[in-house]
Design an enzyme around this catalytic site. Structure first.
Site, PDB file in Angstrom:
ATOM      1  N   SER A  80       0.827  -1.195   0.000  1.00 33.45           N
ATOM      2  CA  SER A  80       0.000   0.000   0.000  1.00 33.45           C
ATOM      3  C   SER A  80       0.871   1.259   0.000  1.00 33.45           C
ATOM      4  O   SER A  80       1.710   1.426  -0.870  1.00 33.45           O
ATOM      5  CB  SER A  80      -0.963  -0.037   1.197  1.00 33.45           C
ATOM      6  N   ASP A 318      -5.765  -3.129  -2.871  1.00 32.44           N
ATOM      7  CA  ASP A 318      -4.707  -2.769  -1.926  1.00 32.44           C
ATOM      8  C   ASP A 318      -3.934  -3.982  -1.403  1.00 32.44           C
ATOM      9  O   ASP A 318      -4.513  -4.948  -0.925  1.00 32.44           O
ATOM     10  CB  ASP A 318      -5.349  -2.031  -0.745  1.00 32.44           C
TER      11      ASP A 318
END
Length: 765
Positions: A80, A318
């Site tokens: 991320s 993500d």
């Protein structure tokens, strides 16, 4: 002077808008690596700002302790926000490009106004006016509203942007995917256009980067069971790996591929739309940019989907959803690390807010509500899991190394006695030429086999099995077909060929030991044996350093590490790409493929070069130093018979136990204690806070640099040997100098937080 490498493997967590804080940390790590390179190049003029402080620190360490330290960042793994920062840092280290252009891009572009998709934004000021109370509620955190948490000059900006965000179209991600992809490409272009300096790693030292991604739909993976024999499960974890293989280039990878990884890993659910490759195609088409390696990249990253023409329909979100702390790929990358001097290996993980949004203890006594429970279960808890399992794995490996070193120290007197009895004391009077070393080595190996008795057969079969699996790994990666079934297929064919050629004819030494064919097989393919021998020799040099002049040991150490680097080069799987078609077409006899691999590895030629280097280095040693080193080299077969079964057939990748360090606000308290709550603004609004205010971003970026500087100074000083210290009070003085240098660098650039500079100068003193 002794030389030592402090090697950093960075593991970067997610953190949403705390990505700006993490940029400050990674920028300071980059500056430390630049200062290290300048120090070894003898170029103090290249170090300015905080780099000058680090340069002076390296000089002081050398003057006070006699240790010439070099800092290398050679492994990066991120998820991320950590993934996207890891991509930029990896690009800078691999290519010599600058991270400086990124700072302005982060401050300008990591903003709600820049990220919100125009199609999702409210069309006028009365759009969803009924949602304004939600914006006011969102502005409250732990009972404090914007008036209490935001500086007076920034309150209107935060209120306006929070209102804009809340009143955006619901049930659609507010942030634009194509916008974000374009921003990543802009950042990479800005780096490429900046002044370029030399690569921050020595030639041949690879930079490996791993970015985690979550495959929303998943892909099938076959598992082997007892019954049923095979099952298919869905795997959602994806690792996007990059490596420069130690070769300097214009870019770590095609910018489109880096953008693919950065956009996919940071697709925070609900904020950004899921990423699909078509989005990147559209952005590249708009920019009239090509992506020549598109098919090869998709095949490598999404092999299952590519095989059924479904790579374009893969939905990626993500990376921190399932793998927020990607230690495992970083640990596995240790297997191919070249070494030319003593190594202090560190795993450094960057966690911007270890306390997270879910606080344990009396401060949160109320029962969580309906939505809080759901949101916590699907977002906070999975990514906030502790890394105990990773640390235990690293600790187990370190204990294994310590155990082996203890055993070697315990049996060394007996091994040296055996070697001296075999050769006689005249051994140390002879000049060890390359030919003599080879003869002595073979004689010592035969004697060690004979003395092992019945245990030699088990040791030999363990070696053969390890070599077969090492060959399988090389061919599996050369073939480029992922999946456990392909690995097992290759291993089966290799094992059959080894058996058919009589390469596994291993008996106890009492029954004749290894056959001629088996010995030839091991001489052709047993890379692990050579690596273990040189590593044992390197450790012996380290043991002797406290008692012997460094100048006398430098020649033999250089010979060992130069040879070790050559052998490690043979572990690089990209060397064997020419065997790709043969591996993919392997269906019957693997003998010809074995022959081709043996020719490509060419270990016998490396043996000759190694013995020539060692012989030349031995010639420069006094008798007192030559004796323990030569006894270790010739005694290695005795040590290996004793220790290899304890290692379960695996060698050790680097020389010393791995140490783990953390960088987070809680650990950097020289200026201000209290952790993230006391220093960072981005933790507000469930870690989206820095998207709402430039002042927030400038605040967090500046604290990132300060915290990064403090922790990197701590980590550098912890690399000193026991008994090596700087003068009293120097650590605090060095940190203060670094803090003030950073404030001086940033004072004219960060115009939204002038009061913060005044406050920090008072606190630093």
């Amino acid at each position: 002077m002794r030389e030592k490498e402090l090697r950093l493997a960075l593991v970067c967590y997610g953190g949403i808008s705390l990505a700006v804080y993490m940029h400050g940390i990674t920028k300071e790590i980059w500056r430390l690596a630049r200062a290290s390179r300048a120090f070894h190049a003898g170029d103090p003029a290249a170090a300015t700002g905080s780099e000058a402080v680090y340069f002076a620190l390296f000089e002081e360490i050398e003057a006070e302790t006699g240790l010439k330290l070099r800092v290398l960042v050679d492994i990066i793994a991120g998820a991320s926000a950590g993934g996207i920062n890891g991509i930029f840092l990896g690009q800078a280290i691999s290519t010599g490009q600058s991270l400086e252009p990124l700072t302005q891009l982060w401050l300008d572009s990591a903003d709600i106004e820049a990220l919100v998709d125009p199609k999702q934004a409210p069309t006028h000021r009365f759009t969803k006016v009924w949602a304004l109370p939600l914006a006011w509620m969102a502005g409250r955190r732990d009972g404090e509203d914007i008036d209490q948490t935001v500086e007076p000059g920034e309150r209107e900006e935060v209120r306006a942007k929070l209102s804009h965000f809340i009143r955006s179209r619901w049930f659609e991600p507010p942030f634009g995917g194509e916008r974000f992809t374009g921003l990543i490409l802009d950042a990479l272009a800005a780096m490429a256009a900046s002044p370029r300096e030399p690569r921050l790693l020595p030639p041949g030292q690879p930079l490996d980067l791993f970015v985690t991604v979550t495959d929303f739909r998943g892909h099938p993976e076959r598992l082997t069971l007892n019954s049923p024999p095979e099952v298919v499960e869905t795997e959602h974890r994806v690792i996007v790996p990059f490596s420069d293989h130690g070769i300097a280039g214009e870019t770590l990878a095609d910018p489109a591929e880096l953008a693919f990884a950065g956009r996919a890993t940071s697709s925070f659910p609900g904020a950004f739309p899921p990423f699909m490759v078509g989005e990147l195609d559209r952005v590249l088409e708009t920019r009239k940019a090509s992506w020549p390696g598109r098919a090869a990249f998709l095949k490598r990253i999404l092999p299952r989907q590519f095989a059924v023409n479904a790579a374009e329909s893969a939905v990626l979100i993500d990376g921190s959803v399932l793998n927020n702390a990607p230690f495992r790929p970083a640990i596995e990358a240790l297997r191919e690390r070249p070494a030319r001097r003593q190594v202090d290996r560190r795993f450094v993980y960057i966690d911007p807010n270890p306390r997270g949004a879910l606080v344990f203890g009396a401060t949160r006594s109320e029962v969580p509500g309906f939505f809080q429970t759901i949101l916590g279960a699907v977002t906070e808890l999975p990514r906030a899991q502790p890394i105990r399992d990773n640390l235990e794995e690293i600790a187990t490996r370190s204990r294994q190394i310590e155990r082996m070193r203890s055993i070697i120290a315990g049996i060394r007197p007996e091994v040296e006695k055996q070697v001296e009895a075999l050769f006689g004391y005249t051994l140390f009077l002879d000049s060890p030429t390359a030919a003599r070393l080879a003869t002595w080595r073979r004689r010592a190996q035969a004697a060690a086999a004979k003395s092992a008795g019945y245990g030699y057969a088990a040791y030999g079969h363990l070696k053969i099995n390890g070599v077969v699996e090492a060959i399988t790994d090389l061919l599996y990666h050369a073939g480029g077909e992922p999946g456990g079934q392909h690995w097992r297929r290759i291993r089966g064919h290799i094992a059959e060929a080894v058996s058919a050629r009589g390469f596994d004819d291993m008996q106890s030494s009492l029954a004749g030991g290894a056959s001629r064919a088996t010995i030839g097989f091991l001489r052709t393919f047993d890379l692990g044996f050579r690596l273990r021998r040189l590593r044992l020799l390197a450790r012996r040099i380290t043991d002797l350093e406290g008692d012997q002049p460094e100048a006398e040991l430098s020649g033999i150490r250089e010979a060992i590490y130069e040879s070790l680097a050559e052998y490690l080069e043979r572990k690089r799987t990209d060397r064997y790409g020419a065997l790709r078609d043969a591996v993919q077409g392997l269906r019957g006899d693997a003998g010809p493929l074995l022959d081709a691999l043996g020719t490509a590895m060419d270990l016998k030629a490396l043996d000759s070069r190694t013995e020539a280097r060692l012989a030349a280095a031995f010639a420069g040693l006094s008798r007192d130093i030559k004796r323990p080193i030569l006894l270790t080299y010739l005694g290695f077969p005795y040590f290996d018979v004793a220790t290899l079964p304890l290692l379960q057939g695996e060698g050790l990748d680097e020389f010393d136990p791995i140490k783990v360090d953390r960088i987070c606000p809680d650990d950097a308290a020289s200026i201000r204690s209290g952790g993230a709550e006391a220093s960072l603004k981005g933790i507000q609004f469930n870690s989206f806070g820095a998207f709402f205010s430039r002042a927030y971003r400038e605040n967090d970026y500046l604290w990132g640099r300060l915290h990064g500087a403090e922790r990197m100074i701590d980590i550098v000083l912890s690399a000193l040997e026991p008994g090596m210290t700087l003068k009293a009070g120097r650590t605090a003085a060095i940190k203060r100098a670094a803090f003030l240098a950073i404030l001086d660098e940033e004072a004219e650039k960060l115009t939204a937080v002038p009061g913060l500079f005044e406050t920090l100068r008072r606190e630093i003193g």
